[in-house]
Write a protein that holds these residues in place. Structure first.
Motif, PDB file in Angstrom:
ATOM      1  N   VAL A 101      35.403 -45.500   7.421  1.00  0.00           N
ATOM      2  CA  VAL A 101      35.921 -44.678   8.614  1.00  0.00           C
ATOM      3  C   VAL A 101      36.437 -45.359   9.525  1.00  0.00           C
ATOM      4  N   SER A 102      37.160 -44.847  10.468  1.00  0.00           N
ATOM      5  CA  SER A 102      37.910 -45.612  11.417  1.00  0.00           C
ATOM      6  C   SER A 102      36.992 -46.490  12.537  1.00  0.00           C
ATOM      7  N   GLN A 103      37.485 -47.260  13.082  1.00  0.00           N
ATOM      8  CA  GLN A 103      36.866 -48.180  13.912  1.00  0.00           C
ATOM      9  C   GLN A 103      36.597 -47.503  15.267  1.00  0.00           C
ATOM     10  N   ASP A 104      37.332 -46.493  15.513  1.00  0.00           N
ATOM     11  CA  ASP A 104      36.965 -45.662  16.802  1.00  0.00           C
ATOM     12  C   ASP A 104      35.541 -44.980  16.470  1.00  0.00           C
ATOM     13  N   LEU A 105      35.407 -44.273  15.207  1.00  0.00           N
ATOM     14  CA  LEU A 105      34.124 -43.681  14.976  1.00  0.00           C
ATOM     15  C   LEU A 105      33.146 -44.726  15.048  1.00  0.00           C
ATOM     16  N   LYS A 106      33.091 -45.875  14.420  1.00  0.00           N
ATOM     17  CA  LYS A 106      32.117 -46.961  14.339  1.00  0.00           C
ATOM     18  C   LYS A 106      31.875 -47.301  15.683  1.00  0.00           C
ATOM     19  N   LYS A 107      32.892 -47.323  16.637  1.00  0.00           N
ATOM     20  CA  LYS A 107      32.672 -47.738  17.729  1.00  0.00           C
ATOM     21  C   LYS A 107      31.765 -46.839  18.448  1.00  0.00           C
ATOM     22  N   GLU A 108      32.189 -45.472  18.619  1.00  0.00           N
ATOM     23  CA  GLU A 108      31.394 -44.485  19.292  1.00  0.00           C
ATOM     24  C   GLU A 108      30.011 -44.496  18.972  1.00  0.00           C
ATOM     25  N   ILE A 109      29.810 -44.194  17.540  1.00  0.00           N
ATOM     26  CA  ILE A 109      28.246 -44.207  17.184  1.00  0.00           C
ATOM     27  C   ILE A 109      27.391 -45.482  17.457  1.00  0.00           C
ATOM     28  N   LEU A 110      28.051 -46.788  17.279  1.00  0.00           N
ATOM     29  CA  LEU A 110      27.445 -47.872  17.579  1.00  0.00           C
ATOM     30  C   LEU A 110      27.430 -48.296  19.189  1.00  0.00           C
ATOM     31  N   SER A 111      27.985 -47.690  19.760  1.00  0.00           N
ATOM     32  CA  SER A 111      27.987 -47.590  21.318  1.00  0.00           C
ATOM     33  C   SER A 111      26.721 -46.754  22.059  1.00  0.00           C
ATOM     34  N   GLY A 112      26.248 -46.135  21.221  1.00  0.00           N
ATOM     35  CA  GLY A 112      25.161 -44.903  21.445  1.00  0.00           C
ATOM     36  C   GLY A 112      25.481 -43.492  21.717  1.00  0.00           C
ATOM     37  N   CYS A 113      26.957 -43.213  21.247  1.00  0.00           N
ATOM     38  CA  CYS A 113      27.235 -41.940  21.474  1.00  0.00           C
ATOM     39  C   CYS A 113      26.486 -41.004  20.324  1.00  0.00           C
ATOM     40  N   ILE A 114      26.420 -39.670  20.726  1.00  0.00           N
ATOM     41  CA  ILE A 114      26.043 -38.898  19.686  1.00  0.00           C
ATOM     42  C   ILE A 114      27.367 -38.143  19.335  1.00  0.00           C
ATOM     43  N   VAL A 115      27.814 -37.909  18.167  1.00  0.00           N
ATOM     44  CA  VAL A 115      28.969 -37.479  17.632  1.00  0.00           C
ATOM     45  C   VAL A 115      28.429 -36.155  16.841  1.00  0.00           C
ATOM     46  N   CYS A 116      29.429 -35.150  16.983  1.00  0.00           N
ATOM     47  CA  CYS A 116      29.117 -33.800  16.364  1.00  0.00           C
ATOM     48  C   CYS A 116      30.607 -33.477  15.604  1.00  0.00           C
ATOM     49  N   ALA A 117      30.355 -32.761  14.589  1.00  0.00           N
ATOM     50  CA  ALA A 117      31.741 -32.003  14.049  1.00  0.00           C
ATOM     51  C   ALA A 117      32.182 -31.115  14.894  1.00  0.00           C
ATOM     52  N   LYS A 118      33.333 -30.951  15.180  1.00  0.00           N
ATOM     53  CA  LYS A 118      34.167 -30.230  15.980  1.00  0.00           C
ATOM     54  C   LYS A 118      33.796 -28.664  15.645  1.00  0.00           C
ATOM     55  N   THR A 119      33.757 -28.343  14.221  1.00  0.00           N
ATOM     56  CA  THR A 119      33.624 -26.862  13.954  1.00  0.00           C
ATOM     57  C   THR A 119      32.721 -26.879  12.861  1.00  0.00           C
ATOM     58  N   GLN A 120      32.130 -25.674  12.899  1.00  0.00           N
ATOM     59  CA  GLN A 120      31.222 -25.365  11.575  1.00  0.00           C
ATOM     60  C   GLN A 120      31.973 -25.080  10.483  1.00  0.00           C
ATOM     61  N   ARG A 121      31.363 -25.872   9.274  1.00  0.00           N
ATOM     62  CA  ARG A 121      31.973 -25.711   7.953  1.00  0.00           C
ATOM     63  C   ARG A 121      30.978 -25.145   7.056  1.00  0.00           C
ATOM     64  N   PRO A 122      31.591 -24.344   6.303  1.00  0.00           N
ATOM     65  CA  PRO A 122      30.492 -23.725   5.283  1.00  0.00           C
ATOM     66  C   PRO A 122      29.907 -24.664   4.251  1.00  0.00           C
ATOM     67  N   PHE A 123      30.876 -25.778   3.869  1.00  0.00           N
ATOM     68  CA  PHE A 123      30.532 -26.555   3.050  1.00  0.00           C
ATOM     69  C   PHE A 123      29.428 -27.404   3.439  1.00  0.00           C
ATOM     70  N   ASP A 124      29.216 -27.574   4.662  1.00  0.00           N
ATOM     71  CA  ASP A 124      28.163 -28.357   5.238  1.00  0.00           C
ATOM     72  C   ASP A 124      26.872 -27.914   4.670  1.00  0.00           C
ATOM     73  N   ARG A 125      26.577 -26.593   5.211  1.00  0.00           N
ATOM     74  CA  ARG A 125      25.535 -25.668   4.571  1.00  0.00           C
ATOM     75  C   ARG A 125      25.478 -26.022   2.907  1.00  0.00           C
ATOM     76  N   ALA A 126      26.365 -25.886   2.018  1.00  0.00           N
ATOM     77  CA  ALA A 126      26.285 -26.452   0.731  1.00  0.00           C
ATOM     78  C   ALA A 126      25.508 -27.821   0.631  1.00  0.00           C
ATOM     79  N   LEU A 127      26.258 -28.697   1.102  1.00  0.00           N
ATOM     80  CA  LEU A 127      25.962 -29.828   1.054  1.00  0.00           C
ATOM     81  C   LEU A 127      24.518 -30.279   1.485  1.00  0.00           C
ATOM     82  N   MET A 128      24.144 -29.748   2.638  1.00  0.00           N
ATOM     83  CA  MET A 128      22.628 -29.850   2.952  1.00  0.00           C
ATOM     84  C   MET A 128      21.732 -29.178   2.277  1.00  0.00           C
ATOM     85  N   ASP A 129      22.017 -28.018   1.877  1.00  0.00           N
ATOM     86  CA  ASP A 129      21.022 -27.368   0.812  1.00  0.00           C
ATOM     87  C   ASP A 129      20.898 -28.257  -0.383  1.00  0.00           C
ATOM     88  N   SER A 130      22.047 -28.598  -0.975  1.00  0.00           N
ATOM     89  CA  SER A 130      21.841 -29.681  -2.248  1.00  0.00           C
ATOM     90  C   SER A 130      20.989 -30.781  -1.982  1.00  0.00           C
TER      91      SER A 130
END
Length: 168
Positions: A101-130
């Motif tokens: 993943v990008s250094q930007d995402l790593k930097k955001e998360i490791l600096s203490g930010c809570i990041v969230c997907a911009k949109t709801q995706r139907p496949f997220d529910r399927a992945l998490m159900d699985s």
């Protein structure tokens, strides 16, 4: 300490090597103290929203969106809105750093930010159900599959973009 799905005992998510640790349960707000663990925590809520306190900063995790944070920062759930379930995936810091993943995402998360997907995706529910059905599958073949699926979801999050919903 985190409550494990479908059981009443507590586990310490400290060192799980290359394993992906999974939880799936009805969230309960208890008077637990702040806790930390070195894992990257991926939350997905269905039917509810949960407010965490990150060292005194309140941040609400929305339902049906993948949210990611580094759990090394003191945190604890403090409020719940609605009735639903939560699926969590925990990956080691080493795994996260090795993911392409990008250094930007790593930097955001490791600096203490809570990041969230911009949109709801139907496949997220399927992945998490699985993943929720596979909580008990801990052999190497399942673990490899879970790593690949979690990595792919974080790559998609990185590609599609994310929102910073908190920075304690």
């Amino acid at each position: 300490m985190l409550r494990v799905s479908k059981t009443s005992h507590l586990v310490d998510v400290v060192s799980h090597g290359q394993a992906v640790y999974l939880e799936h349960h009805v969230p309960v707000i208890e008077k637990d103290p702040y806790h930390t663990h070195p894992s990257i925590e991926i939350n997905y809520l269905r039917g509810c929203e949960m407010t965490y306190s990150f060292s005194g900063h309140e941040i609400t995790i929305p339902q049906e969106k993948i949210c990611v944070f580094w759990a090394a920062y003191p945190h604890r759930p403090i409020a719940l809105s609605g009735e639903g379930v939560i699926t969590n995936a925990y990956i080691s810091l080493q795994q996260f750093l090795e993911f392409p993943v990008s250094q930007d995402l790593k930097k955001e998360i490791l600096s203490g930010c809570i990041v969230c997907a911009k949109t709801q995706r139907p496949f997220d529910r399927a992945l998490m159900d699985s993943l929720s059905r596979e909580v008990e599958n801990t052999d190497e073949k399942w673990q490899r599959l879970h790593r690949i699926e979690v990595q792919a979801r974080l790559l998609r999050l990185d590609t599609e973009g994310w929102d910073r919903i908190g920075n304690p």
